[in-house]
Design a protein around this motif. Structure first.
Motif, PDB file in Angstrom:
ATOM      1  N   GLY B  98       6.506   4.330  -9.648  1.00 22.93           N
ATOM      2  CA  GLY B  98       6.348   4.507  -8.204  1.00 22.93           C
ATOM      3  C   GLY B  98       5.860   3.243  -7.527  1.00 22.93           C
ATOM      4  N   PHE B  99       4.921   2.582  -8.160  1.00 17.45           N
ATOM      5  CA  PHE B  99       4.320   1.403  -7.563  1.00 17.45           C
ATOM      6  C   PHE B  99       5.318   0.256  -7.432  1.00 17.45           C
ATOM      7  CE2 PHE B  99       0.709  -1.192  -6.548  1.00 17.45           C
ATOM      8  CZ  PHE B  99      -0.182  -0.245  -6.073  1.00 17.45           C
ATOM      9  N   VAL B 100       6.093   0.072  -8.494  1.00 15.42           N
ATOM     10  CA  VAL B 100       7.078  -1.008  -8.496  1.00 15.42           C
ATOM     11  C   VAL B 100       8.153  -0.763  -7.429  1.00 15.42           C
ATOM     12  CG1 VAL B 100       8.908  -2.042  -9.876  1.00 15.42           C
ATOM     13  CG2 VAL B 100       6.681  -1.624 -10.895  1.00 15.42           C
ATOM     14  N   ILE B 101       8.580   0.479  -7.316  1.00  8.99           N
ATOM     15  CA  ILE B 101       9.602   0.802  -6.307  1.00  8.99           C
ATOM     16  C   ILE B 101       9.008   0.705  -4.906  1.00  8.99           C
ATOM     17  CG2 ILE B 101      11.251   2.518  -5.509  1.00  8.99           C
ATOM     18  CD1 ILE B 101      10.895   3.755  -8.389  1.00  8.99           C
ATOM     19  N   TRP B 102       7.784   1.198  -4.774  1.00 11.42           N
ATOM     20  CA  TRP B 102       7.125   1.097  -3.469  1.00 11.42           C
ATOM     21  C   TRP B 102       7.058  -0.378  -3.032  1.00 11.42           C
ATOM     22  CZ3 TRP B 102       5.934   3.791   0.640  1.00 11.42           C
ATOM     23  CH2 TRP B 102       5.141   3.164   1.600  1.00 11.42           C
ATOM     24  N   GLY B 103       6.724  -1.223  -4.003  1.00  8.99           N
ATOM     25  CA  GLY B 103       6.647  -2.660  -3.704  1.00  8.99           C
ATOM     26  C   GLY B 103       7.953  -3.168  -3.124  1.00  8.99           C
ATOM     27  N   VAL B 205       2.077   0.716  10.040  1.00  5.81           N
ATOM     28  CA  VAL B 205       2.780   1.972   9.782  1.00  5.81           C
ATOM     29  C   VAL B 205       3.095   2.111   8.293  1.00  5.81           C
ATOM     30  CG1 VAL B 205       4.956   3.207  10.148  1.00  5.81           C
ATOM     31  CG2 VAL B 205       3.778   2.185  12.092  1.00  5.81           C
ATOM     32  N   VAL B 206       3.572   1.021   7.694  1.00  9.10           N
ATOM     33  CA  VAL B 206       3.923   1.068   6.277  1.00  9.10           C
ATOM     34  C   VAL B 206       2.685   1.359   5.429  1.00  9.10           C
ATOM     35  CG1 VAL B 206       4.703  -0.338   4.324  1.00  9.10           C
ATOM     36  CG2 VAL B 206       5.977  -0.373   6.457  1.00  9.10           C
ATOM     37  N   GLN B 207       1.564   0.796   5.852  1.00  8.31           N
ATOM     38  CA  GLN B 207       0.329   1.034   5.105  1.00  8.31           C
ATOM     39  C   GLN B 207      -0.056   2.515   5.115  1.00  8.31           C
ATOM     40  OE1 GLN B 207      -2.859  -1.532   6.310  1.00  8.31           O
ATOM     41  NE2 GLN B 207      -3.402  -1.723   4.148  1.00  8.31           N
ATOM     42  N   VAL B 208       0.114   3.131   6.278  1.00 10.45           N
ATOM     43  CA  VAL B 208      -0.177   4.559   6.362  1.00 10.45           C
ATOM     44  C   VAL B 208       0.743   5.335   5.426  1.00 10.45           C
ATOM     45  CG1 VAL B 208      -0.093   6.580   7.864  1.00 10.45           C
ATOM     46  CG2 VAL B 208      -1.062   4.451   8.709  1.00 10.45           C
ATOM     47  N   PHE B 209       2.029   4.930   5.430  1.00 11.67           N
ATOM     48  CA  PHE B 209       2.987   5.630   4.587  1.00 11.67           C
ATOM     49  C   PHE B 209       2.670   5.504   3.106  1.00 11.67           C
ATOM     50  CE2 PHE B 209       5.750   6.254   8.234  1.00 11.67           C
ATOM     51  CZ  PHE B 209       6.318   7.476   7.909  1.00 11.67           C
ATOM     52  N   PHE B 210       2.033   4.396   2.743  1.00  8.03           N
ATOM     53  CA  PHE B 210       1.682   4.243   1.330  1.00  8.03           C
ATOM     54  C   PHE B 210       0.797   5.406   0.868  1.00  8.03           C
ATOM     55  CE2 PHE B 210      -1.394   2.718  -1.862  1.00  8.03           C
ATOM     56  CZ  PHE B 210      -0.504   2.542  -2.911  1.00  8.03           C
ATOM     57  N   PHE B 211      -0.093   5.840   1.758  1.00 13.87           N
ATOM     58  CA  PHE B 211      -1.011   6.897   1.364  1.00 13.87           C
ATOM     59  C   PHE B 211      -0.413   8.288   1.481  1.00 13.87           C
ATOM     60  CE2 PHE B 211      -3.812   3.333   2.268  1.00 13.87           C
ATOM     61  CZ  PHE B 211      -4.489   3.291   1.063  1.00 13.87           C
ATOM     62  N   ILE B 212       0.531   8.472   2.411  1.00 14.02           N
ATOM     63  CA  ILE B 212       1.101   9.816   2.538  1.00 14.02           C
ATOM     64  C   ILE B 212       2.383   9.976   1.714  1.00 14.02           C
ATOM     65  CG2 ILE B 212       0.067  10.244   4.802  1.00 14.02           C
ATOM     66  CD1 ILE B 212       2.778   9.764   6.049  1.00 14.02           C
ATOM     67  N   THR B 213       2.794   8.894   1.020  1.00 14.20           N
ATOM     68  CA  THR B 213       3.948   8.997   0.132  1.00 14.20           C
ATOM     69  C   THR B 213       3.439   9.192  -1.291  1.00 14.20           C
ATOM     70  OG1 THR B 213       5.168   7.493   1.553  1.00 14.20           O
ATOM     71  CG2 THR B 213       6.032   7.819  -0.650  1.00 14.20           C
ATOM     72  N   PRO B 214       4.040  10.111  -2.030  1.00 13.69           N
ATOM     73  CA  PRO B 214       3.565  10.319  -3.405  1.00 13.69           C
ATOM     74  C   PRO B 214       3.879   9.132  -4.314  1.00 13.69           C
ATOM     75  CG  PRO B 214       5.307  11.886  -2.835  1.00 13.69           C
ATOM     76  CD  PRO B 214       5.079  11.062  -1.647  1.00 13.69           C
ATOM     77  N   TYR B 235       9.405   8.801   0.825  1.00 14.15           N
ATOM     78  CA  TYR B 235       9.354   9.681  -0.345  1.00 14.15           C
ATOM     79  C   TYR B 235      10.726   9.755  -1.009  1.00 14.15           C
ATOM     80  CZ  TYR B 235       9.254  14.109  -2.923  1.00 14.15           C
ATOM     81  OH  TYR B 235       9.376  15.083  -3.877  1.00 14.15           O
ATOM     82  N   HIS B 236      11.751   9.968  -0.188  1.00 12.74           N
ATOM     83  CA  HIS B 236      13.100  10.092  -0.744  1.00 12.74           C
ATOM     84  C   HIS B 236      13.575   8.772  -1.338  1.00 12.74           C
ATOM     85  CE1 HIS B 236      13.175  14.043   1.015  1.00 12.74           C
ATOM     86  NE2 HIS B 236      12.904  13.534   2.209  1.00 12.74           N
ATOM     87  N   MET B 237      13.240   7.683  -0.649  1.00 11.75           N
ATOM     88  CA  MET B 237      13.674   6.371  -1.157  1.00 11.75           C
ATOM     89  C   MET B 237      13.035   6.078  -2.508  1.00 11.75           C
ATOM     90  SD  MET B 237      14.134   3.735   2.006  1.00 11.75           S
ATOM     91  CE  MET B 237      12.735   4.095   3.029  1.00 11.75           C
ATOM     92  N   VAL B 238      11.756   6.380  -2.626  1.00  3.68           N
ATOM     93  CA  VAL B 238      11.081   6.145  -3.900  1.00  3.68           C
ATOM     94  C   VAL B 238      11.642   7.073  -4.970  1.00  3.68           C
ATOM     95  CG1 VAL B 238       8.881   6.359  -5.122  1.00  3.68           C
ATOM     96  CG2 VAL B 238       8.953   5.238  -2.887  1.00  3.68           C
ATOM     97  N   GLU B 239      11.860   8.320  -4.591  1.00  4.68           N
ATOM     98  CA  GLU B 239      12.232   9.341  -5.563  1.00  4.68           C
ATOM     99  C   GLU B 239      13.606   9.104  -6.201  1.00  4.68           C
ATOM    100  OE1 GLU B 239       9.883  11.390  -6.467  1.00  4.68           O
ATOM    101  OE2 GLU B 239      11.176  12.271  -8.002  1.00  4.68           O
ATOM    102  N   ILE B 240      14.583   8.624  -5.404  1.00  2.00           N
ATOM    103  CA  ILE B 240      15.916   8.462  -6.014  1.00  2.00           C
ATOM    104  C   ILE B 240      15.899   7.423  -7.138  1.00  2.00           C
ATOM    105  CG2 ILE B 240      17.339   9.243  -4.059  1.00  2.00           C
ATOM    106  CD1 ILE B 240      17.969   6.251  -3.554  1.00  2.00           C
ATOM    107  N   VAL B 241      14.979   6.462  -7.076  1.00  2.18           N
ATOM    108  CA  VAL B 241      14.912   5.482  -8.163  1.00  2.18           C
ATOM    109  C   VAL B 241      13.941   5.947  -9.245  1.00  2.18           C
ATOM    110  CG1 VAL B 241      14.672   3.041  -8.722  1.00  2.18           C
ATOM    111  CG2 VAL B 241      15.274   3.708  -6.418  1.00  2.18           C
TER     112      VAL B 241
END
Lengths: 261, 284
Positions: B98-103, B205-214, B235-241
């Motif tokens: 998750g972290f690598v994809i979030w990055g 905004v992206v920072q906020v999303f970091f916390f509300i995205t699993p 969430y969906h973007m992270v999840e597909i990978v």
């Protein structure tokens, strides 16, 4: 076959103040629009007319010099010709591979070696890696930098860097060459060799547009000239005639400033 | 040069819009994106050089990216594994992926905002398609991702996670992510060139999303599947990978969401890009 035609080209720049550059302010402004009228009026974006109604036609073999004092619109016109600025109105028709050489060292990387920088500059000029590979020996030989080419260019002197930039930039012959203030080429011993190469280079180019404050350079290189003022073409014709008008103007301005100290 | 008031009664904004929405402007925008792709040797080199410059003269070079990401994942993994009382065998690979994809996703957007602004010098001197700066931004983030992904593989091997055929979905999912990243870079880059506070807004905004995205927490930890989760594009973007990386089959809803995002995003971007692309050189 190179060809340039400009019809009624005008370019205007929006000049933004800091608050105009803020999306937050913009949104608040539109929400409260019309209520604080004085405020919204003062915040309107002013526009600088950098070029107005430019008509120009150039064909094979034309060497055009752009003269005029600072802010007359010379650089803007070069950028329009290079396709960097698209005008607000009017038609621009440029045929042929165009290379704007405003800064021959653009994109050079201090940490990369001489060879890597040759590749880099080549890519900037629109060459492919393969095309660069074909020319690299030729370019390397011309720079006379030898083994230095394997070192990062931060170890080079200013003159050596200039040689490298010069050698690469003159290795591709475009159809249309746009120059801002000509091409400089480093130290004196190199100069003769550079001059010969520059001569051969410019001979092959179909159309050259040169913007310069050095009237002698314009005289040497150009067969046509344009005098610009406040974004308009005020004089257009053979180099010598235009330069005479320009020089007379400058003399007048000098006299006037002497009379009114 | 003379300074005049805006044209007549019409606002410059309206004039720009009318100019930009002509058919030929749309064609030019498409051509710009296509020609930008053709100059890939240039932007790939520039992206590579950017990264090298960041880590110049350090022995490990770009592998510092890997190391710092590794430390981050380990520290967060151990801490949050305790807090959430998770089994590290499952939690750590989940977190690393998750972290690598979030990055990748977050920097594509954040750097995308700066895509045109940081290249102002080149934009005003080089007659290249303006989209090359967006491509360059995406490419340098992919290079960084290629360094980071090893953290995941390291963790996955250590915990003996089941790497199966679902892994083949990863490149496809990445491709879709990158296609989304490109419109984001073009769109936010354009917006930021005009409004200089956009990178700051997007950043927070992206920072906020970091916390509300699993990413550090598992969707299963949420009592019932909240709307907050389903409406979160990240969430969906992270999840597909992430799902195929963890050996799970691809989830249809996530794919649909990301494809929809791409479709809408590209439509909006093309609209704005054909209207304002020609202005970028003036703005930067």
């Amino acid at each position: 076959m190179a060809f340039i035609q400009l019809e009624n080209v005008s370019v205007s720049f929006p000049v933004y103040s800091a608050s105009n550059r803020s999306l937050k302010n913009r949104l608040i402004q539109s929400a409260t629009g019309g209520q604080i009228r004085a405020d919204t009026v003062s915040q309107r974006i002013s526009v600088v007319e950098a070029l107005q109604d430019i008509n120009l036609k150039l064909e094979n073999g034309d060497r055009l010099g752009l003269v005029g004092h600072n802010g007359a619109g010379k650089t803007t016109l070069l950028r329009v010709l290079g396709g960097i600025y698209e005008p607000n109105c009017g038609q621009v028709n440029v045929e042929g591979a165009t290379v704007p050489l405003f800064d021959i060292a653009l994109g050079m990387d201090q940490e990369s070696t001489g060879y890597e920088n040759i590749v880099l500059r080549g890519l900037f000029l629109g060459l492919t890696r393969r095309q660069i590979k074909e020319r690299i020996d030729d370019i390397a030989e011309f720079t006379e930098l030898g083994d230095f080419l394997n070192l990062p260019i931060r170890t080079y002197s200013a003159g050596m860097q200039m040689r490298l930039a010069f050698a690469v930039s003159t290795s591709v012959v475009p159809d249309i060459l746009l120059l801002d203030e000509g091409i400089g080429a480093g130290d004196a011993s190199f100069l003769d060799k550079a001059r010969a190469r520059l001569h051969r280079f410019t001979e092959q180019v179909s159309i050259i547009v040169l913007s310069s404050h050095a009237n002698d350079l314009v005289r040497n290189m150009c067969n046509k000239a344009i005098l610009m003022e406040h974004g308009r073409i005020v004089e257009c014709g053979p180099t010598e005639e235009v330069l005479q008008v320009y020089e007379a103007q400058r003399e007048n301005a000098k006299d006037r400033s002497k009379q009114a100290p | 040069m003379s300074t005049t008031a805006p044209h007549g009664g019409e606002s410059p904004l309206l004039l720009q819009f009318r100019h930009g929405l002509r058919r030929d402007q749309f064609d030019k925008a498409i051509r710009d994106i296509r020609d930008g792709w053709a100059r890939r040797e240039l932007w790939m080199t520039l992206a590579f050089q950017d990264i090298r410059r960041r880590y110049r003269r350090s022995k490990l070079g770009p592998f510092w990216i890997t190391i710092s990401m590794g430390i981050m994942v380990m520290a967060l993994g151990l801490l949050y594994g305790q807090i959430f009382r998770q089994d590290l065998h499952e939690y750590l690979p989940f977190l690393a992926a998750g972290f690598v994809i979030w990055g990748l996703v977050s920097t594509m957007i954040i750097d995308g905002c700066e895509a045109f602004i940081v290249s102002d010098g080149m934009i005003r001197q080089l007659n290249a398609p303006i989209s090359i700066y967006a491509y360059k931004c995406i490419w340098s983030n992919l290079i960084i991702f290629a360094h980071n992904i090893w953290i995941f593989f390291g963790v996955a091997l250590w915990y003996g996670i089941d790497l199966n055929w679902n892994l083949l979905w990863v490149p496809v999912a990445l491709l879709v992510l990158v296609a989304n990243g490109l419109w984001m870079s073009l769109f936010f880059g354009l917006l930021s060139a005009r409004f200089r506070d956009v990178p700051l807004i997007i950043g927070s905004v992206v920072q906020v999303f970091f916390f509300i995205t699993p990413v550090i927490w598992h969707p299963a930890m949420l009592p019932d599947r909240a709307l907050l989760l389903d409406l979160n594009p990240f969430y969906h973007m992270v999840e597909i990978v992430r799902a195929p990386m963890l050996g799970q089959p691809p989830g249809l809803e996530h794919w649909l969401a990301v494809l929809l995002l791409g479709l809408v995003g590209w439509a909006v971007t093309l609209f704005f890009y054909s209207a304002y692309r020609w202005r970028i050189a003036y703005w930067v």
